[in-house]
Design an enzyme around this catalytic site. Structure first.
Site, PDB file in Angstrom:
ATOM      1  N   SER A 173       0.818  -1.218  -0.109  1.00 52.86           N
ATOM      2  CA  SER A 173       0.036  -0.074  -0.002  1.00 52.86           C
ATOM      3  C   SER A 173       0.927   1.364   0.140  1.00 52.86           C
ATOM      4  O   SER A 173       1.975   1.227   0.544  1.00 52.86           O
ATOM      5  CB  SER A 173      -0.925  -0.060   1.312  1.00 52.86           C
ATOM      6  OG  SER A 173      -1.547   1.285   1.435  1.00 52.86           O
ATOM      7  N   TYR A 186      -2.527  -0.433  10.314  1.00 47.80           N
ATOM      8  CA  TYR A 186      -2.651  -0.899   8.880  1.00 47.80           C
ATOM      9  C   TYR A 186      -1.397  -0.414   8.159  1.00 47.80           C
ATOM     10  O   TYR A 186      -0.671  -1.370   7.362  1.00 47.80           O
ATOM     11  CB  TYR A 186      -3.973  -0.236   8.150  1.00 47.80           C
ATOM     12  CG  TYR A 186      -4.001  -0.440   6.841  1.00 47.80           C
ATOM     13  CD1 TYR A 186      -4.484  -1.689   6.243  1.00 47.80           C
ATOM     14  CD2 TYR A 186      -3.575   0.476   5.553  1.00 47.80           C
ATOM     15  CE1 TYR A 186      -4.646  -2.106   4.935  1.00 47.80           C
ATOM     16  CE2 TYR A 186      -3.617   0.241   4.335  1.00 47.80           C
ATOM     17  CZ  TYR A 186      -4.141  -1.141   3.865  1.00 47.80           C
ATOM     18  OH  TYR A 186      -4.168  -1.123   2.490  1.00 47.80           O
TER      19      TYR A 186
END
Length: 282
Positions: A173, A186
């Site tokens: 990500s 995250y």
């Protein structure tokens, strides 16, 4: 550019409840046999990027096994799209935060397909926090179980069944590259998964199994309205230099590139970051 209106829905999210619907069925994509005869396992393959990757792989000639949490309608739609290309599709429901389930997913894939040529550990979870002190151990543990531990468990279980020329494509990500002030656990988990890509690429070099990573910027998927909250969804992705979030169909070709030996035989330990123009240092 399509503005994303404020909206929310229960976790883990469903495609048919989104406004607008994401473009994730690869309708304008034409395969050329890049993955002919290959067998792939994709986690989180029911919707969003995972669905687009599954359909792209099928259009390139691969049979596809899909592991997903609980989104039955989305998973069935993805299977329908894969089978429409004349390819086999195996659906497996369950929680990848459980080590035994990860082992079972691999075992069921092998029972159906005999081997795994391409492994895509894509499933992930996220939940924002506005105050770091409120990020409790339960959330931290689950985030890492789904986003990092499951990658370890799946790769470990799959490796005995992956031939030379196999490919592992891990999903990172943009947040793993530059952090995120509200998606703290995250972002840390994605950074770990991306570093795991680099280590595995070195470790598996002698086995001729390539390991790479796709690290997207903002992408319009069911996880967004199911986790970010109404206010954060309003205008989602417009902070990117291109002024919009990506559609899953725009990200899936990166996975095809890494999965195909014809396209990326000299690539391993690489991170491809389709971020809509956000430039990363280093």
């Amino acid at each position: 550019m399509t503005h994303k209106p404020a909206q929310s829905q229960p976790y883990p999210g469903a495609t048919d409840q989104m406004t607008p619907r994401p473009r994730d069925e690869m309708a304008d994509y034409t395969g050329s046999g890049l993955l002919a005869g290959r067998r792939a396992l994709i986690t989180g393959g029911d919707s969003g990027i995972g669905r687009a990757v599954a359909v792209a792989f099928a259009k390139q000639g691969a049979d596809v096994a899909i592991a997903y949490l609980s989104e039955d309608a989305d998973a069935e739609r993805t299977a329908e799209l894969v089978r429409a290309e004349g390819r086999r599709c195996l659906l497996m429901r369950g929680d990848l935060a459980d080590e035994q389930h990860c082992n079972d997913v691999v075992a069921r894939t092998i029972a159906e397909f005999d081997r795994i040529d391409v492994l895509v550990p894509h499933a992930a979870t996220q939940r924002p926090v506005t105050d770091f002190a409120r990020l409790d151990t339960e959330q931290l543990t689950r985030t890492f179980q789904v986003n990092v531990f499951s990658v370890f468990w799946l790769v470990r279980a799959a490796l005995p069944h992956m031939p030379k020329g196999g490919s592992i494509v891990i999903t990172g990500s943009i947040n793993g590259l530059r952090g995120n002030k509200t998606l703290i656990d995250y972002a840390a988990s994605k950074s770990a998964a991306m570093n795991l890509t680099l280590s595995l690429a070195q470790h598996l070099m002698d086995r001729e199994i390539r390991v790479n990573c796709v690290a997207p910027g903002p992408v319009w998927t069911p996880l967004i309205p199911a986790t970010l909250g109404t206010d954060a969804v309003e205008g989602f992705g417009e902070q990117a230099p291109m002024g919009r979030a990506a559609e899953p169909d725009e990200i899936a070709p990166s996975y095809v590139f890494f999965a195909s030996n014809r396209l990326s035989s000299y690539y391993t330990g690489e991170v491809l970051a389709p971020t809509g123009g956000e430039i990363q240092a280093g």
